[in-house]
Design an enzyme around this catalytic site. Structure first.
Site, PDB file in Angstrom:
ATOM      1  N   CYS A 177      29.884  32.411  33.157  1.00  0.00           N
ATOM      2  CA  CYS A 177      29.467  31.222  33.922  1.00  0.00           C
ATOM      3  C   CYS A 177      30.325  30.013  33.591  1.00  0.00           C
ATOM      4  CB  CYS A 177      27.991  30.911  33.644  1.00  0.00           C
ATOM      5  SG  CYS A 177      26.854  32.163  34.259  1.00  0.00           S
ATOM      6  N   THR A 233      19.483  32.310  43.039  1.00  0.00           N
ATOM      7  CA  THR A 233      18.316  32.918  42.401  1.00  0.00           C
ATOM      8  C   THR A 233      17.531  31.881  41.618  1.00  0.00           C
ATOM      9  OG1 THR A 233      19.485  35.027  42.244  1.00  0.00           O
ATOM     10  CG2 THR A 233      17.546  34.757  40.856  1.00  0.00           C
ATOM     11  N   GLU A 259      20.125  28.122  33.529  1.00  0.00           N
ATOM     12  CA  GLU A 259      21.580  28.023  33.369  1.00  0.00           C
ATOM     13  C   GLU A 259      22.181  28.773  34.545  1.00  0.00           C
ATOM     14  OE1 GLU A 259      24.967  29.271  33.081  1.00  0.00           O
ATOM     15  OE2 GLU A 259      24.705  30.146  31.080  1.00  0.00           O
ATOM     16  N   GLY A 269      21.820  32.883  35.579  1.00  0.00           N
ATOM     17  CA  GLY A 269      22.295  33.624  36.742  1.00  0.00           C
ATOM     18  C   GLY A 269      22.734  32.678  37.837  1.00  0.00           C
TER      19      GLY A 269
END
Length: 468
Positions: free
Chosen positions: A276, A224, A242, A220
């Site tokens: 991502c 966070t 990641e 994420g």
């Protein structure tokens, strides 16, 4: 074999719930349970009790069970893909929902089949020493909304293979797909080995600080991820993170623009840019800049976008309004700066769904927010360069480093450039492809730890040295 309706019935909440809406149409997909911290604690307790017996089965037996779970996944792949398309928004076809289910099965089977042998590190007159790996215990897995099924399997599969039990917290945007996945896997797995808890940030915070959890796997945002690091510190949890990326691609002047255009497109726009490790900034040499932009614009304009359950579409909506607003803001900022929108950039704000058209932005400066911030959506800025060292410096000039790519007709030259880019992975003449046996992870603020293959299995175990 489950149907979409039976999948939803199997995970239907018995208590408090909330509606999950299709981001393409606004229609109700299903109701997700609202689990509490107490529900999480109960799941962790059950996982802790189940873990010793699961570990005691040994690698061979666990792998056998995991392959049967993969069979169950394959048998129910179409119903899961239909649910995924409705909940996440991605189309069924192209590198989207059905592709994601196929990848999830492949990763599960690969984790089951990958050997992890005891490694002898010294064996001579000075003595004998070897490294083996023991289970961690209970693993907490926190997943994202962009590839909810695939990334959940990336977390679940190696953890189970190494003898751990797993408690999964799916994204609040896409809980149904993950809970349905877990329900299918649990038709084969022993009770307590795998659980899903659908809750809010309070549940996530408890998971990352829970004293029984030995490791957190998280995919994420960087923000966070930092919060997880802080909340996990008191119990010294192992972490695989990641986190966000803002991947650069560098196009050298020796390429054929037409030949690379489709590869550039899918590198940037797979999953409608919500990946991502998607290509998010493209640096093109001045000699071929106009040609690359023209070819990429042509490919982009021809790709059909629409409701995911329409078999003809390969691009879907953004998954949520917050992400739509980010992309919209960044493209509008680029427009205001004088950058040129070659295609897209004009969302129909009156239609249902969070559709943002696939957008190519040219003649944009490197310091523009669309370049410097991760857009995580279907808008690609293309930046002109004349000196290669400047392109490399611009590629390295952000605080994240998940992936990058170099595009060239000369493989050795491409590898030379790749060696100067600070990122976890650099692809040559492609972007974003992953393989279950090739380790994957980030550098800088894109996180730490490796997933996939032997290194991914090691990350889900505790190394033990036997010396003597």
């Amino acid at each position: 074999m489950e149907t979409l309706e039976s999948l939803l019935a199997a995970i239907a909440p018995t208590g408090e719930s909330r509606d999950i809406l299709n981001p393409a149409t606004g229609e109700l997909v299903g109701k997700a349970p609202i689990h509490s911290v107490a529900d999480l604690d109960a799941a962790v307790d059950a996982a802790e009790k189940a873990q010793p017996a699961w570990a005691a089965l040994g690698h061979a037996k666990r792998s056998e069970i995991m392959n049967k779970a993969a069979d169950a996944l394959d048998e129910n792949a179409e119903a899961l893909a239909q649910l995924l398309s409705r909940e996440q928004g991605k189309p069924l076809n192209g590198p989207n929902a059905r592709f994601e289910l196929g990848g999830a099965s492949a990763w599960l089977r690969t984790a089951a089949a990958t050997p992890l042998e005891t490694e002898v590190v010294v064996d001579d007159e000075s003595g004998h020493a070897e490294i083996t790996y023991r289970p961690i215990g209970v693993v907490g897995a926190i997943g994202p909304w962009n590839w909810p099924i695939m990334i959940s399997i990336w977390q679940i599969a190696p953890a189970l293979r190494m003898g751990n039990t797993v408690v999964v917290k799916p994204s609040e945007y896409t809980p149904l797909s993950v809970l349905a996945l877990i329900n299918v896997l649990n038709s084969v797995l022993p009770a307590g080995v795998l659980a899903g808890v659908s809750g809010d940030r309070e549940v996530g915070a408890r998971l990352s600080s829970h004293p029984t959890i030995g490791k957190i796997m998280f995919t994420g945002s960087t923000a966070t991820g930092k919060a997880i690091i802080r909340s996990s510190a008191d119990t010294v949890k192992r972490l695989t993170l990641e986190l966000g990326g803002n991947d650069a691609g560098i196009v050298l002047p020796d390429v054929d623009p037409k030949a690379i255009a489709e590869g550039l497109f899918w590198g940037a726009f797979i999953n409608t840019g919500q990946t991502c490790a998607a290509l998010k900034r493209l640096y093109v040499h001045d000699d071929i800049y106009d040609e690359v932009v023209a070819e990429l614009t042509a490919v982009t304009g021809a790709m059909p976008m629409g409701v995911g359950t329409d078999e003809n579409n390969v691009l879907g909506p953004l998954q949520n309004k917050a992400q739509f607003d980010i992309v919209d803001r960044l493209v509008e900022s680029a427009k205001s700066s004088g950058a040129k929108v070659m295609v897209g950039g004009n969302p129909d704000r009156d239609q249902p769904g969070y559709f943002y058209p696939a957008t190519i932005v040219a003649d944009i400066e490197n310091d523009n927010p669309l370049v410097q911030e991760e857009q995580f959506g279907p808008a690609l800025p293309v930046i002109r360069y004349s000196k290669l060292e400047d392109a490399i410096a611009m590629a390295n000039g952000v605080e994240v480093g998940l992936g990058a790519s170099v595009w060239s007709a000369d493989a050795s030259k491409a590898r030379e450039v790749a060696s100067q880019i600070v990122s976890g992975t650099v692809w040559i003449n492609s972007h974003g492809g992953v393989h279950p046996m090739i380790p994957f992870g980030g550098s800088k603020q894109s996180g730490y730890g490796l997933e996939f293959g032997v290194e991914g299995l090691k990350a889900l175990g505790i190394p033990q040295i036997i010396n003597g």
